[in-house]
Write a protein that holds these residues in place. Structure first.
Motif, short mmCIF file in Angstrom:
data_model
loop_
_atom_site.label_atom_id
_atom_site.label_comp_id
_atom_site.label_asym_id
_atom_site.label_seq_id
_atom_site.Cartn_x
_atom_site.Cartn_y
_atom_site.Cartn_z
N GLY A 170 -11.46 2.68 -7.12
CA GLY A 170 -9.71 3.72 -7.13
C GLY A 170 -10.43 5.07 -8.10
O GLY A 170 -9.69 6.30 -7.69
N LYS A 171 -10.58 4.68 -8.74
CA LYS A 171 -11.11 6.40 -9.90
C LYS A 171 -11.98 7.16 -9.22
O LYS A 171 -11.66 8.89 -9.30
CB LYS A 171 -11.97 5.45 -11.23
CG LYS A 171 -12.38 6.95 -12.13
CD LYS A 171 -10.78 7.23 -12.77
CE LYS A 171 -11.23 8.11 -13.81
NZ LYS A 171 -10.16 8.80 -14.83
N SER B 66 -4.78 6.80 -5.93
CA SER B 66 -5.93 5.79 -5.44
C SER B 66 -6.13 4.85 -6.67
O SER B 66 -6.62 3.26 -6.13
CB SER B 66 -7.21 6.18 -5.01
OG SER B 66 -7.08 7.60 -4.19
N GLN B 67 -5.84 5.28 -7.51
CA GLN B 67 -5.47 4.72 -8.82
C GLN B 67 -4.89 3.56 -8.78
O GLN B 67 -4.76 1.88 -9.28
CB GLN B 67 -5.84 5.12 -10.36
CG GLN B 67 -7.54 5.92 -10.60
CD GLN B 67 -6.98 6.31 -11.54
OE1 GLN B 67 -7.04 5.47 -12.62
NE2 GLN B 67 -7.52 7.71 -12.44
N THR C 17 0.60 -1.40 -0.09
CA THR C 17 0.11 0.00 0.10
C THR C 17 0.68 1.66 0.53
O THR C 17 1.05 1.91 -0.88
CB THR C 17 -0.87 0.04 1.11
OG1 THR C 17 -1.49 -1.23 0.89
CG2 THR C 17 -1.56 1.61 1.47
N SER D 178 -11.00 10.47 -0.42
CA SER D 178 -11.99 9.62 0.12
C SER D 178 -12.85 9.35 1.17
O SER D 178 -13.94 8.19 0.90
CB SER D 178 -10.64 8.81 1.35
OG SER D 178 -10.47 9.90 2.07
N THR E 229 -6.34 4.80 1.06
CA THR E 229 -6.37 6.01 0.79
C THR E 229 -6.15 6.75 2.25
O THR E 229 -5.63 7.86 2.36
CB THR E 229 -6.80 6.67 -0.20
OG1 THR E 229 -6.43 5.65 -1.38
CG2 THR E 229 -6.69 8.34 -0.82
N ASN F 209 -14.15 -2.42 -7.26
CA ASN F 209 -11.94 -2.46 -7.02
C ASN F 209 -11.71 -0.96 -8.00
O ASN F 209 -10.98 -0.55 -7.35
CB ASN F 209 -11.74 -4.08 -6.65
CG ASN F 209 -10.07 -3.21 -6.59
OD1 ASN F 209 -10.01 -2.40 -5.75
ND2 ASN F 209 -9.53 -3.92 -7.46
N SER G 34 -10.29 0.95 -1.95
CA SER G 34 -9.58 1.93 -2.62
C SER G 34 -9.53 3.06 -1.74
O SER G 34 -8.26 3.88 -1.12
CB SER G 34 -9.48 2.60 -3.72
OG SER G 34 -8.28 2.87 -3.99
N ALA H 143 -5.69 0.45 -6.10
CA ALA H 143 -6.69 -0.47 -6.76
C ALA H 143 -6.19 -1.30 -7.23
O ALA H 143 -6.60 -2.18 -7.59
CB ALA H 143 -7.78 0.77 -6.75
N THR I 286 -12.73 7.29 -5.83
CA THR I 286 -11.62 7.94 -4.97
C THR I 286 -10.42 9.51 -5.31
O THR I 286 -10.60 10.34 -4.66
CB THR I 286 -10.26 7.32 -3.99
OG1 THR I 286 -10.90 6.43 -3.30
CG2 THR I 286 -9.85 8.00 -2.55
N ASP I 287 -9.83 9.11 -6.00
CA ASP I 287 -8.55 9.89 -7.02
C ASP I 287 -9.83 11.07 -8.45
O ASP I 287 -9.13 12.29 -7.17
CB ASP I 287 -8.39 9.83 -7.99
CG ASP I 287 -7.24 8.73 -7.95
OD1 ASP I 287 -6.60 9.12 -6.99
OD2 ASP I 287 -6.42 8.11 -8.86
#
Length: 387
Positions: free
Chosen positions: A261-262, A131-132, A118, A269, A317, A257, A313, A135, A264-265
């Motif tokens: 990630g996408k 974040s991606q 991580t 978060s 993050t 998943n 993710s 993921a 979150t970016d």
């Protein structure tokens, strides 16, 4: 994805994550073969699952301590090297107790790997893509759930269970070489200690992170642990159809998943977790109604897989950003406790799910799965800024 040095490093982590995932999940599919080989009962063979899980919980917080004085690349090489050897021992050993010990060691390495991976994924990722990167790294675990476990089970049934662990050894060795050749040397780690673990448990914002992780990660397992009974006895699926339903669940988990990630970016978060947790509470609870229709059950379980894994993710993050802010001198300690919280959530949720199943019936498990996620949703909604 363009295969520059950053993406190559993240893919090396994803391959490592895949090896960890197959090793964790595979025993359930080949348990009868293991029991027959060692001439023991299946419950006794099940110790291979229990000790691995115990190793994961212990490894995340404690093994970060001796490794924290090294840079991230050396940590990964030692971790993957020991993990590979542990699986090789299982492949060549004729002793159940030696195999049991090797599973414990592999579990310890699994636990600490996701702490190291991580932090490494965040450090090697491009700005705004952290974040991606997490993921993609975790996608190895979800892909293992979808493809690795069925494939490993088939290999075990065709060539014996030892062939599975030999295959894991080979794949982990490839991951080891990838890390050796691709991962940069300059990724420094922060030293940690038992004292730092204790201090990380005393920071209120971090405690919130741990609670959110426990509830978000665990909620789905209130139902998923016992999903086969619901599909058989409530939805009326035949046994052979359950594997197809679970395959669809796994595919949606992989998609969820990456989407998490996408998101979150794009949203951060906290906002991502608000959206995902709201989806978890609603989607999980609705299974109590949709389970009576096979079509609706499939749709609902696919959504469940999506939202269950979309949370990974943003959780990681949030833990990383919070650790960097509140414990900058011992980030590893805070992140390792959050990794432990993942497994605490799974264990606690499975335990609660078993009680509900036994005393109230499987049809109420989905409702309680939604309730399990609710505290995490309330914390994210109540706090405008956790970090």
């Amino acid at each position: 994805m363009k295969f520059d040095s950053s993406n190559k490093a993240i893919l090396a982590l994803a391959l490592s994550s895949f090896c960890m995932g197959v090793t964790e999940f595979i025993v359930a599919g080949i348990l009868p073969d293991i029991a027959n080989y060692f001439n023991i009962t299946q419950p006794k063979a099940g110790w291979l699952v229990t000790l691995y899980a115990l190793g994961v919980v212990i490894g995340a917080p404690l093994l970060t301590i001796p490794l924290s004085s090294m840079n991230q690349k050396n940590q990964l090489l030692i971790n993957l090297g020991i993990f590979a050897v542990a699986n090789l021992i299982i492949a060549i050993s004729d002793s159940f107790y030696v195999s049991l010990f090797a599973r414990l060691i592999a579990g310890l390495m699994h636990g600490v790997f996701f702490v190291i991976a991580t932090i490494t994924a965040v450090k090697v990722a491009k700005e705004g893509k952290q974040s991606q990167a997490i993921a993609v790294m975790v996608s190895g675990l979800t892909i293992a759930l979808v493809t690795g476990v069925p494939l490993g089970t088939s290999v075990g049934q065709a060539f014996g269970f030892k062939a599975v662990f030999l295959l894991i050894f080979i794949l982990t060795s490839i991951a080891f070489m990838a890390v050796l050749m691709i991962m940069p040397h300059h990724l420094q780690s922060s030293k940690t200690s038992i004292k730092n673990l204790y201090l990380a448990l005393k920071v209120p914002p971090l405690i919130k992170c741990y609670v959110i992780t426990i509830c978000t990660c665990g909620a789905g397992f209130v139902l998923y642990t016992y999903i086969a009974d619901l599909l058989l006895n409530v939805s009326g699926f035949e046994k052979k159809a359950i594997s197809i339903v679970l395959l669809l669940y796994g595919i949606c988990a992989v998609i969820g998943n990456l989407a998490g990630g996408k998101l979150t970016d794009l949203k951060g978060s906290i906002m991502a977790l608000r959206i995902i947790l709201f989806g978890q509470v609603i989607v999980y609870s609705l299974v109590s109604l949709s389970a009576y229709s096979q079509t609706l059950a499939i749709i609902n379980l696919c959504l469940m897989g999506f939202f269950a894994f979309a949370g990974i993710s943003p959780l990681k993050t949030l833990a990383m950003i919070s650790a960097e802010k509140y414990t900058p001198n011992f980030i590893n300690s805070s992140v390792s406790l959050n990794e432990g919280a993942f497994n605490v959530g799974i264990a606690l949720a499975s335990f609660i799910g078993g009680i509900i199943f036994a005393h109230l019936g499987i049809i109420l498990n989905p409702l309680f799965a939604g309730l399990f996620a609710l505290p995490a949703l309330l914390i994210t909604l109540k706090s405008s800024r956790i970090i």
